[in-house]
Design an enzyme around this catalytic site. Sequence first.
Site, PDB file in Angstrom:
ATOM      1  N   PRO A  72       0.785  -1.227   0.000  1.00 33.22           N
ATOM      2  CA  PRO A  72       0.000   0.000   0.000  1.00 33.22           C
ATOM      3  C   PRO A  72       0.824   1.287   0.000  1.00 33.22           C
ATOM      4  O   PRO A  72       1.824   1.399   0.703  1.00 33.22           O
ATOM      5  CB  PRO A  72      -0.828  -0.099   1.289  1.00 33.22           C
ATOM      6  CG  PRO A  72      -0.132  -1.106   2.129  1.00 33.22           C
ATOM      7  CD  PRO A  72       0.509  -2.062   1.175  1.00 33.22           C
ATOM      8  N   ASN A  73       0.349   2.207  -0.822  1.00 34.56           N
ATOM      9  CA  ASN A  73       0.868   3.573  -0.951  1.00 34.56           C
ATOM     10  C   ASN A  73       2.187   3.667  -1.710  1.00 34.56           C
ATOM     11  O   ASN A  73       2.633   4.773  -2.027  1.00 34.56           O
ATOM     12  CB  ASN A  73       1.004   4.251   0.425  1.00 34.56           C
ATOM     13  CG  ASN A  73      -0.333   4.377   1.119  1.00 34.56           C
ATOM     14  OD1 ASN A  73      -1.281   4.869   0.533  1.00 34.56           O
ATOM     15  ND2 ASN A  73      -0.440   3.890   2.340  1.00 34.56           N
ATOM     16  N   ARG A 115       4.844  12.076  -3.525  1.00 36.38           N
ATOM     17  CA  ARG A 115       4.502  12.669  -2.221  1.00 36.38           C
ATOM     18  C   ARG A 115       5.650  12.367  -1.240  1.00 36.38           C
ATOM     19  O   ARG A 115       6.326  11.349  -1.381  1.00 36.38           O
ATOM     20  CB  ARG A 115       3.241  12.034  -1.638  1.00 36.38           C
ATOM     21  CG  ARG A 115       2.048  12.023  -2.528  1.00 36.38           C
ATOM     22  CD  ARG A 115       1.096  13.171  -2.182  1.00 36.38           C
ATOM     23  NE  ARG A 115      -0.247  12.885  -2.664  1.00 36.38           N
ATOM     24  CZ  ARG A 115      -0.612  12.932  -3.938  1.00 36.38           C
ATOM     25  NH1 ARG A 115       0.285  13.241  -4.847  1.00 36.38           N
ATOM     26  NH2 ARG A 115      -1.858  12.667  -4.293  1.00 36.38           N
ATOM     27  N   TYR A 174      10.750   9.337   1.495  1.00 39.48           N
ATOM     28  CA  TYR A 174      10.918   8.156   0.645  1.00 39.48           C
ATOM     29  C   TYR A 174      11.713   8.407  -0.640  1.00 39.48           C
ATOM     30  O   TYR A 174      11.880   7.499  -1.449  1.00 39.48           O
ATOM     31  CB  TYR A 174       9.539   7.565   0.303  1.00 39.48           C
ATOM     32  CG  TYR A 174       8.836   7.027   1.536  1.00 39.48           C
ATOM     33  CD1 TYR A 174       9.326   5.901   2.201  1.00 39.48           C
ATOM     34  CD2 TYR A 174       7.716   7.643   2.066  1.00 39.48           C
ATOM     35  CE1 TYR A 174       8.719   5.420   3.340  1.00 39.48           C
ATOM     36  CE2 TYR A 174       7.100   7.173   3.206  1.00 39.48           C
ATOM     37  CZ  TYR A 174       7.606   6.060   3.842  1.00 39.48           C
ATOM     38  OH  TYR A 174       7.001   5.575   4.972  1.00 39.48           O
ATOM     39  N   ASN A 191       7.926  -5.867  -0.449  1.00 34.28           N
ATOM     40  CA  ASN A 191       7.816  -4.650   0.349  1.00 34.28           C
ATOM     41  C   ASN A 191       6.331  -4.503   0.660  1.00 34.28           C
ATOM     42  O   ASN A 191       5.569  -3.971  -0.164  1.00 34.28           O
ATOM     43  CB  ASN A 191       8.354  -3.419  -0.389  1.00 34.28           C
ATOM     44  CG  ASN A 191       8.318  -2.184   0.506  1.00 34.28           C
ATOM     45  OD1 ASN A 191       7.696  -2.191   1.576  1.00 34.28           O
ATOM     46  ND2 ASN A 191       8.988  -1.125   0.087  1.00 34.28           N
ATOM     47  N   ALA A 224       2.981  -0.754   5.037  1.00 35.85           N
ATOM     48  CA  ALA A 224       2.508  -0.755   6.429  1.00 35.85           C
ATOM     49  C   ALA A 224       1.897  -2.103   6.839  1.00 35.85           C
ATOM     50  O   ALA A 224       1.817  -2.398   8.039  1.00 35.85           O
ATOM     51  CB  ALA A 224       1.504   0.370   6.636  1.00 35.85           C
ATOM     52  N   GLU A 234      12.155  -9.871   2.679  1.00 34.84           N
ATOM     53  CA  GLU A 234      11.423  -8.669   3.089  1.00 34.84           C
ATOM     54  C   GLU A 234      12.284  -7.454   2.765  1.00 34.84           C
ATOM     55  O   GLU A 234      13.486  -7.447   3.055  1.00 34.84           O
ATOM     56  CB  GLU A 234      11.141  -8.725   4.597  1.00 34.84           C
ATOM     57  CG  GLU A 234      10.500  -7.449   5.101  1.00 34.84           C
ATOM     58  CD  GLU A 234      10.271  -7.446   6.613  1.00 34.84           C
ATOM     59  OE1 GLU A 234      10.360  -8.524   7.242  1.00 34.84           O
ATOM     60  OE2 GLU A 234      10.008  -6.368   7.146  1.00 34.84           O
ATOM     61  N   HIS A 284      12.500  -3.013   2.598  1.00 34.79           N
ATOM     62  CA  HIS A 284      11.967  -1.671   2.868  1.00 34.79           C
ATOM     63  C   HIS A 284      12.942  -0.630   2.360  1.00 34.79           C
ATOM     64  O   HIS A 284      14.166  -0.798   2.479  1.00 34.79           O
ATOM     65  CB  HIS A 284      11.745  -1.460   4.373  1.00 34.79           C
ATOM     66  CG  HIS A 284      10.765  -2.423   4.935  1.00 34.79           C
ATOM     67  ND1 HIS A 284       9.420  -2.307   4.725  1.00 34.79           N
ATOM     68  CD2 HIS A 284      10.949  -3.563   5.651  1.00 34.79           C
ATOM     69  CE1 HIS A 284       8.811  -3.332   5.298  1.00 34.79           C
ATOM     70  NE2 HIS A 284       9.705  -4.108   5.862  1.00 34.79           N
ATOM     71  N   ARG A 316      12.963   4.182  12.855  1.00 39.50           N
ATOM     72  CA  ARG A 316      11.744   4.998  12.774  1.00 39.50           C
ATOM     73  C   ARG A 316      10.844   4.733  13.995  1.00 39.50           C
ATOM     74  O   ARG A 316      11.321   4.305  15.030  1.00 39.50           O
ATOM     75  CB  ARG A 316      11.044   4.719  11.443  1.00 39.50           C
ATOM     76  CG  ARG A 316      11.932   5.062  10.232  1.00 39.50           C
ATOM     77  CD  ARG A 316      11.206   4.881   8.924  1.00 39.50           C
ATOM     78  NE  ARG A 316      10.099   5.816   8.804  1.00 39.50           N
ATOM     79  CZ  ARG A 316       9.147   5.734   7.870  1.00 39.50           C
ATOM     80  NH1 ARG A 316       9.196   4.753   6.966  1.00 39.50           N
ATOM     81  NH2 ARG A 316       8.162   6.610   7.822  1.00 39.50           N
TER      82      ARG A 316
HETATM   83  O1  CA2 Z   1      10.308   1.881   3.960  1.00 39.29           O
HETATM   84  C1  CA2 Z   1       9.492   1.186   3.368  1.00 39.29           C
HETATM   85  O2  CA2 Z   1       9.695   0.675   2.276  1.00 39.29           O
HETATM   86  C2  CA2 Z   1       8.103   0.983   3.999  1.00 39.29           C
HETATM   87  O3  CA2 Z   1       7.636  -0.314   3.658  1.00 39.29           O
HETATM   88  C3  CA2 Z   1       7.202   2.051   3.411  1.00 39.29           C
HETATM   89  C4  CA2 Z   1       5.812   2.045   4.037  1.00 39.29           C
HETATM   90  C5  CA2 Z   1       5.892   2.105   5.549  1.00 39.29           C
HETATM   91  O4  CA2 Z   1       4.600   2.018   6.099  1.00 39.29           O
HETATM   92  C6  CA2 Z   1       6.764   0.998   6.102  1.00 39.29           C
HETATM   93  O5  CA2 Z   1       6.833   1.150   7.508  1.00 39.29           O
HETATM   94  C7  CA2 Z   1       8.149   1.078   5.519  1.00 39.29           C
HETATM   95  C8  CA2 Z   1       5.019   3.247   3.561  1.00 39.29           C
HETATM   96  C9  CA2 Z   1       4.928   3.383   2.082  1.00 39.29           C
HETATM   97  C10 CA2 Z   1       4.296   4.712   1.813  1.00 39.29           C
HETATM   98  O6  CA2 Z   1       4.838   5.218   0.634  1.00 39.29           O
HETATM   99  C11 CA2 Z   1       4.581   6.505   0.372  1.00 39.29           C
HETATM  100  C12 CA2 Z   1       5.231   7.028  -0.707  1.00 39.29           C
HETATM  101  C13 CA2 Z   1       5.048   8.344  -1.032  1.00 39.29           C
HETATM  102  C14 CA2 Z   1       4.202   9.127  -0.283  1.00 39.29           C
HETATM  103  C15 CA2 Z   1       3.541   8.588   0.801  1.00 39.29           C
HETATM  104  C16 CA2 Z   1       3.726   7.274   1.126  1.00 39.29           C
END
Ligand code: CA2
Length: 144
Positions: free
Chosen positions: A10-11, A18, A23, A74, A77, A98, A100, A107
């Site tokens: 997700p996301n 964003r 990121y 990946n 969340a 896994e 990230h 974090r």
């Molecule tokens: O660091 C990573 O790859 C995560 O999997 C990214 C997730 C986060 O919830 C994990 O704890 C770590 C979040 C991805 C959200 O991606 C976005 C990208 C651009 C703008 C907003 C969110």
Amino acid sequence: MASILILNGPNLNLLGQRQPEVYGATTLADIERLCEAKADELNLTIEFAQSNDEGAMIDLIHQARDRHDGIILNAGAYTHTSVALMDAISSVALPVIELHLSNIHAREEFRHTSYIAKVALGVICGFGAAGYPMAIAALNEALQ
Ligand code: CA2
């Protein structure tokens, strides 16, 4: 030729659009190109996928059993919440790395827990987009 599913949760479709301060500026399409280049170098086939839907991710993991030799995941969340994804990984019995972008251990406390790590071969985090080719190389080694 070995085949790998690279599954993003997700996301992650918003990467580069964003919160670049968290990121980075690299988009998911850029990461897919990095993965294709690494796969070509190692003579691997990849399928690159992204879903915001936990159930759809579980379906892709189930389907991987007949289509792929390993998975790079990946889970976004869902990493920190999803017993269902953990069970799906256990059920297919494929090697999973896994992955990230960020160092989840540096974090918030809630990101320090991973249900995926409990059933993964290994974990790569904190190297940004470069973690993807690293994970492909690591999974390739494990499949030798
Ligand atoms: O660091 C990573 O790859 C995560 O999997 C990214 C997730 C986060 O919830 C994990 O704890 C770590 C979040 C991805 C959200 O991606 C976005 C990208 C651009 C703008 C907003 C969110």
